[in-house]
Design a protein around this motif. Sequence first.
Motif, short mmCIF file in Angstrom:
data_model
loop_
_atom_site.label_atom_id
_atom_site.label_comp_id
_atom_site.label_asym_id
_atom_site.label_seq_id
_atom_site.Cartn_x
_atom_site.Cartn_y
_atom_site.Cartn_z
N UNK A 190 -11.33 -6.84 3.85
CA UNK A 190 -11.41 -5.37 3.74
C UNK A 190 -10.58 -4.83 2.58
N UNK A 191 -10.85 -5.40 1.41
CA UNK A 191 -10.15 -4.94 0.20
C UNK A 191 -8.64 -4.99 0.36
N UNK A 192 -8.17 -6.12 0.90
CA UNK A 192 -6.74 -6.40 1.07
C UNK A 192 -6.07 -5.49 2.10
N UNK A 193 -6.86 -4.87 2.97
CA UNK A 193 -6.28 -4.07 4.04
C UNK A 193 -5.94 -4.90 5.27
N UNK A 194 -6.55 -6.07 5.40
CA UNK A 194 -6.29 -6.97 6.52
C UNK A 194 -5.97 -8.36 5.98
N UNK A 195 -5.04 -9.03 6.65
CA UNK A 195 -4.68 -10.40 6.29
C UNK A 195 -4.79 -11.28 7.53
N UNK A 233 0.84 -1.20 0.00
CA UNK A 233 0.00 0.00 0.00
C UNK A 233 0.87 1.25 0.00
N UNK A 234 0.31 2.33 -0.57
CA UNK A 234 0.95 3.64 -0.53
C UNK A 234 -0.13 4.72 -0.57
N UNK A 235 -0.15 5.55 0.47
CA UNK A 235 -1.12 6.64 0.57
C UNK A 235 -2.56 6.13 0.45
N UNK A 236 -2.86 5.08 1.22
CA UNK A 236 -4.20 4.49 1.25
C UNK A 236 -4.65 3.94 -0.09
N UNK A 237 -3.71 3.63 -0.96
CA UNK A 237 -4.01 3.01 -2.24
C UNK A 237 -3.13 1.80 -2.42
N UNK A 238 -3.69 0.76 -3.05
CA UNK A 238 -2.89 -0.44 -3.34
C UNK A 238 -1.88 -0.09 -4.43
N UNK A 239 -0.61 -0.19 -4.07
CA UNK A 239 0.46 0.12 -5.03
C UNK A 239 0.76 -1.05 -5.93
N UNK A 240 0.76 -2.27 -5.38
CA UNK A 240 1.02 -3.47 -6.18
C UNK A 240 0.34 -4.67 -5.52
N UNK A 241 -0.02 -5.63 -6.37
CA UNK A 241 -0.64 -6.86 -5.89
C UNK A 241 -0.25 -7.98 -6.84
N UNK A 242 0.51 -8.94 -6.35
CA UNK A 242 0.96 -10.04 -7.19
C UNK A 242 1.01 -11.33 -6.38
N UNK A 277 0.29 -1.03 6.92
CA UNK A 277 1.53 -0.69 7.63
C UNK A 277 2.37 -1.92 7.95
N UNK A 278 1.88 -3.10 7.53
CA UNK A 278 2.61 -4.36 7.71
C UNK A 278 2.91 -4.63 9.18
N UNK A 279 1.90 -4.47 10.02
CA UNK A 279 2.04 -4.68 11.46
C UNK A 279 1.02 -5.69 11.97
#
Length: 257
Positions: free
Chosen positions: A211-216, A150-159, A236-238
């Motif tokens: 949540x649209x890839x915001x939580x894992x 994520x970057x600035x509340x937007x998905x930067x990459x997904x692979x 934030x990868x926490x």
Amino acid sequence: MEQFRDAHFFYTPSQGNIYTIAELKLASGCKKLLVASLKREIFCFEYQESPSGTLMPTARDISFTYIPNAAEIISLDAFNKSTTSNEFVIGITIIKNSNDADSTLETYLNIYSEWEESEDFNIENIAQNCLTVELNFIPYKLCHTHLVTWKNDQIESKEMVFILSGNDNQVHIFKESSSEHNYRELEGNNFFPEFSKTPSPVVWIDIVYLNNFARRVTSFVCECGYVKLLVVDVKCNKLIYNFSTRLAIIYLEFRFI
């Protein structure tokens, strides 16, 4: 169990294990099944429609390259990189046995892929296109998931990435490098902090994004009976939730008088 009935079965030349089965989800919506035996043979199972409209089960042997005669298949996994075409990636881990008792075991992750322009799916073509990654551990569970940044509340990459556990008590992440036309291992703690500490080899892994890839949500089980459930804030990868327990193994002794 009365409502269940056998649909089909086929013989394999040797046994497999809980890791040697994978589902292929085609862009058309059809599904096929890959089933591997320890002694190199891999079968593709599917149902095909007959001229009369009935479903006919079929199973055929698929010859994957770069699996030596003396090798044993430990695990396999597969995923489709696309939702509109068939861009399958198939991973197979193998152990290459040697007759020399003093030699160390050679272990590999073979990754097969090929893009299909047409809607027709040809697994034989995929089986001939292999990239090999040499391992320095005994492989266990092989699966896949999204690597999301994520970057600035937007998905930067997904692979998609492969996740592979091993006898070194670690969980390894393998990502495709498009520029180098190969797969390389990532530093897992930088992307999947939930795998930072495992007391023994991980034998099973399940991962779900919410949540649209915001939580894992990640859960895994270790060989010693240790079970862990974690929730990661992907932005934030926490770690934001951490639960663990250890399942006791109870041995019962029966004595007949």
